[in-house]
Enzyme design. Structure first.
Site, mmCIF file in Angstrom:
data_model
loop_
_atom_site.group_PDB
_atom_site.id
_atom_site.type_symbol
_atom_site.label_atom_id
_atom_site.label_comp_id
_atom_site.label_asym_id
_atom_site.label_seq_id
_atom_site.Cartn_x
_atom_site.Cartn_y
_atom_site.Cartn_z
ATOM 1 N N SER A 36 1.123 -1.311 -0.158
ATOM 2 C CA SER A 36 -0.134 0.156 -0.138
ATOM 3 C C SER A 36 0.713 1.198 -0.077
ATOM 4 C CB SER A 36 -0.923 0.153 1.203
ATOM 5 O OG SER A 36 -0.214 -0.347 2.503
ATOM 6 N N HIS A 64 -1.958 -8.958 1.807
ATOM 7 C CA HIS A 64 -1.620 -7.701 2.619
ATOM 8 C C HIS A 64 -2.805 -7.285 3.347
ATOM 9 C CE1 HIS A 64 0.272 -3.870 3.441
ATOM 10 N NE2 HIS A 64 -0.072 -3.304 2.426
ATOM 11 N N ASP A 75 -2.104 -8.958 11.420
ATOM 12 C CA ASP A 75 -3.559 -9.331 11.099
ATOM 13 C C ASP A 75 -4.061 -10.599 11.806
ATOM 14 O OD1 ASP A 75 -3.794 -7.213 9.251
ATOM 15 O OD2 ASP A 75 -2.228 -8.477 7.920
ATOM 16 N N ARG A 94 3.472 -5.922 16.629
ATOM 17 C CA ARG A 94 2.004 -5.061 16.476
ATOM 18 C C ARG A 94 0.823 -6.123 17.086
ATOM 19 N NH1 ARG A 94 1.835 -3.444 10.374
ATOM 20 N NH2 ARG A 94 2.723 -5.399 10.500
ATOM 21 N N HIS A 100 5.637 -13.087 6.715
ATOM 22 C CA HIS A 100 6.097 -11.673 6.432
ATOM 23 C C HIS A 100 6.973 -11.667 5.348
ATOM 24 C CE1 HIS A 100 6.570 -7.622 6.839
ATOM 25 N NE2 HIS A 100 5.163 -7.539 7.153
HETATM 26 N N1 HAX Z 1 0.865 -20.046 4.678
HETATM 27 C C1 HAX Z 1 1.181 -21.016 3.882
HETATM 28 N N2 HAX Z 1 2.303 -20.658 3.249
HETATM 29 C C2 HAX Z 1 2.873 -19.698 3.434
HETATM 30 C C3 HAX Z 1 2.710 -18.791 4.305
HETATM 31 C C4 HAX Z 1 1.627 -18.821 5.103
HETATM 32 N N3 HAX Z 1 1.170 -17.991 6.074
HETATM 33 N N4 HAX Z 1 3.699 -17.683 4.401
HETATM 34 C C5 HAX Z 1 4.557 -18.083 3.356
HETATM 35 N N5 HAX Z 1 4.193 -19.039 2.685
HETATM 36 C C6 HAX Z 1 4.779 -19.691 1.624
HETATM 37 C C7 HAX Z 1 4.589 -18.847 0.524
HETATM 38 O O1 HAX Z 1 3.361 -19.029 -0.269
HETATM 39 C C8 HAX Z 1 5.641 -19.363 -0.212
HETATM 40 O O2 HAX Z 1 5.263 -20.517 -1.222
HETATM 41 P P1 HAX Z 1 5.766 -20.915 -2.501
HETATM 42 O O3 HAX Z 1 7.432 -21.138 -2.479
HETATM 43 O O4 HAX Z 1 5.239 -22.267 -2.745
HETATM 44 O O5 HAX Z 1 5.298 -19.901 -3.593
HETATM 45 C C9 HAX Z 1 6.933 -19.790 0.409
HETATM 46 O O6 HAX Z 1 6.204 -19.977 1.852
HETATM 47 C C10 HAX Z 1 7.818 -18.684 0.967
HETATM 48 O O7 HAX Z 1 7.288 -17.559 1.281
HETATM 49 P P2 HAX Z 1 7.994 -16.561 1.954
HETATM 50 O O8 HAX Z 1 9.190 -15.935 1.417
HETATM 51 O O9 HAX Z 1 8.259 -16.915 3.404
HETATM 52 O O10 HAX Z 1 6.965 -15.322 2.188
HETATM 53 P P3 HAX Z 1 6.986 -14.051 0.982
HETATM 54 O O11 HAX Z 1 7.792 -13.123 1.435
HETATM 55 O O12 HAX Z 1 6.697 -14.600 -0.225
HETATM 56 O O13 HAX Z 1 5.133 -13.838 1.262
HETATM 57 C C11 HAX Z 1 3.285 -13.149 2.660
HETATM 58 C C12 HAX Z 1 4.902 -12.915 2.707
HETATM 59 C C13 HAX Z 1 2.957 -12.186 4.003
HETATM 60 C C14 HAX Z 1 2.551 -12.725 1.452
HETATM 61 C C15 HAX Z 1 3.142 -14.708 3.097
HETATM 62 O O14 HAX Z 1 3.506 -14.876 4.414
HETATM 63 C C16 HAX Z 1 1.668 -15.014 3.291
HETATM 64 O O15 HAX Z 1 0.805 -15.273 2.384
HETATM 65 N N6 HAX Z 1 1.090 -14.933 4.737
HETATM 66 C C17 HAX Z 1 -0.274 -15.228 4.653
HETATM 67 C C18 HAX Z 1 -1.054 -14.027 4.449
HETATM 68 C C19 HAX Z 1 -0.902 -12.668 5.446
HETATM 69 O O16 HAX Z 1 -1.074 -13.125 6.280
HETATM 70 N N7 HAX Z 1 -0.678 -11.402 4.789
HETATM 71 C C20 HAX Z 1 -0.496 -10.436 5.738
HETATM 72 C C21 HAX Z 1 0.969 -9.862 5.889
HETATM 73 C C22 HAX Z 1 1.198 -8.803 6.647
HETATM 74 C C23 HAX Z 1 0.590 -7.433 5.828
HETATM 75 O O17 HAX Z 1 1.090 -7.117 4.859
HETATM 76 N N8 HAX Z 1 -0.417 -7.019 6.462
HETATM 77 O O18 HAX Z 1 -1.210 -6.039 5.790
#
Ligand code: HAX
Length: 434
Positions: free
Chosen positions: A241, A271, A373, A327, A318
């Site tokens: 964002s 996000h 979150d 947080r 994250h």
């Molecule tokens: N559940 C399952 N799999 C997850 C995961 C989770 N909570 N977090 C990461 N992974 C997976 C990824 O999808 C990725 O899988 P692939 O290699 O198969 O694509 C792998 O683990 C490596 O990812 P990463 O490097 O650890 O994490 P990223 O930096 O790529 O992504 C995310 C960060 C926050 C998007 C991710 O952890 C996620 O999808 N979390 C769940 C959604 C969430 O809670 N989002 C909010 C984040 C905070 C925020 O911005 N708030 O606004």
């Protein structure tokens, strides 16, 4: 006493000189290398922009102008009888760079109240939208329509000098922050409470007035909103964002265009929308496992099942953090104080015990710990805000404090249009595979 705007203005020349001298002296220094992997993984860890308001440390979490979240909770002014910092203080800190006193914060509350009227056409725009349209879509459209008020757009048309771009941007930013609670509350009451709107209070702080217009008078809920608005306000510049708003703003799009764009990014499930997804996931799991507080083993099987089906566990992981999000901890402390026996809080606590080792065992999740979150939704549910599709709008209102501080600073420092380079896979193969 100087106004917020005068205090900000006093800092501009020195800050411009600081940047100019830094770049003149060290402009050719290398700050980091970029690997091919980083280019294919969402530019993770690539240092490529300047954001003055806050900095995220993977292990410590966010620091606002050098202050950690626990420190912020300690040092920022509070409303009388309240246990939580006022987010107006956070705005002052991010914008001015030093701690506000009680008077500074009161003046911001007052300034926001004065600027809070929302033109009728914005309500009419919302009224024309289907009531079941997602609240974040309604929110973004309403913000976009406010562009009609932009003082920057008017000044730009009249040929304002680059050196004073920050001035009408400051006006737009303050006006936007002031109007957002009214807009958000209008969407909430229209979508979920039969258009039973509540008029704003006089002489209240920003969060107190917001809680009131949403329809909540409980002092604990008001404090929760103060906490919520403070902790969600900023997370340095690279998150979707903030970065989107910065990118759009770099084309000299005004505060309304930039912020609305940022909100479209916040509305994504990876996000900000994760806060609604967490609640949906928790309630579905609770129901699927027979209600009440499911056992650790049952939760573990459920989580494993979700992962086997290729789903993410919302609220965990994250892109930068590598520890439990402070947080999250701040909200957990609130829950431990005010709702220690709440069934959903106990469920969230149990999930906190069960999920990290399972995510760690996948061998690929870089951060198995909960983010902001994972906790926010169940606190709101406890006080009677049940419509969790609305929760990301609350996040959005709070994020205006950080994104608008960032935009004002970008204008003051004359940040240029953003234009990183891109490449093609063919070119990368040609470059490396011989
Ligand atoms: N559940 C399952 N799999 C997850 C995961 C989770 N909570 N977090 C990461 N992974 C997976 C990824 O999808 C990725 O899988 P692939 O290699 O198969 O694509 C792998 O683990 C490596 O990812 P990463 O490097 O650890 O994490 P990223 O930096 O790529 O992504 C995310 C960060 C926050 C998007 C991710 O952890 C996620 O999808 N979390 C769940 C959604 C969430 O809670 N989002 C909010 C984040 C905070 C925020 O911005 N708030 O606004």
């Amino acid at each position: 006493m100087k106004s917020l705007k005068e205090k900000f203005k006093d800092q501009i020349n020195d800050s411009r000189d600081r940047v100019k001298n830094l770049v003149t002296e060290y402009g050719d220094k290398i700050v980091g290398e970029i690997s091919l992997r980083q280019i294919y993984s969402g530019m993770r860890g690539m240092l490529s922009m300047v954001t003055e308001t806050s900095k995220l440390d993977p292990n410590e979490g966010i620091r606002f102008r050098g202050y950690s979240l626990p420190e912020i909770q300690d040092v920022l002014p509070r409303a009388k009888g309240s246990n939580q910092p006022l987010p107006e203080g956070m705005f002052y800190l991010m914008l001015i760079g030093s701690l506000p006193n009680d008077n500074d914060v009161r003046n911001i509350s007052l300034e926001l109240e004065i600027r809070s009227d929302v033109p009728d056409y914005v309500f009419n725009v919302i009224n024309d939208l289907p009531k079941d349209m997602h609240p974040m879509t309604q929110f973004s459209i309403a913000i976009l329509s406010l562009k009609n008020e932009s003082q920057f757009t008017r000044a730009y048309k009249q040929g304002i000098s680059k050196k004073t771009y920050w001035d009408p941007t400051f006006e737009d930013a303050l006006n936007l922050i002031a109007k957002l609670p009214r807009i958000a509350a209008y969407i909430y009451r229209r979508s979920y409470h039969n258009e039973d709107y509540i008029e704003p209070l006089k002489g209240a702080d920003w969060s107190q007035n917001f809680a009131h217009m949403l329809g909540f008078s409980d002092a604990e809920f008001t404090d929760l909103i103060r906490l919520y608005m403070t902790i969600h306000s900023d997370h340095e510049g690279g998150n979707v964002s903030a970065h989107t708003a910065h990118l759009v703003g770099s084309a000299l799009s005004d505060a309304y265009l930039s912020f609305s764009a940022g909100m479209n990014g916040l509305a994504g499930p990876l996000h900000g929308l994760a806060n609604q997804e967490v609640v949906r996931w928790l309630l579905t799991m609770q129901k699927d496992l027979g209600g009440g507080l499911p056992s650790r083993d049952k939760i573990a099987d459920y989580v494993q099942d979700s992962l086997n089906n290729g789903k993410v566990i919302p609220g965990f992981g994250h892109a930068v953090l590598r520890k439990t999000d402070p947080r999250y901890t701040a909200q957990r402390e609130f829950a431990l104080k005010y709702l220690p026996d709440d069934q959903l809080f106990l469920l969230v606590s149990r999930v906190y015990e069960v999920v990290p080792p399972i995510l760690e065992a996948t061998g690929k999740v870089k951060n198995p710990w909960p983010n902001v979150d994972a906790h926010s939704g169940i606190l709101l549910l406890k006080y009677g805000m049940k419509e969790y599709d609305f929760f990301t709008v609350l996040f959005g209102v709070s994020r205006s404090l950080g994104i608008m501080s960032q935009l004002i600073w970008s204008r003051a420092l004359g940040m240029p249009i953003e234009r990183p380079g891109s490449t093609t896979t063919d070119l990368m193969i040609k470059k490396f595979s011989h």
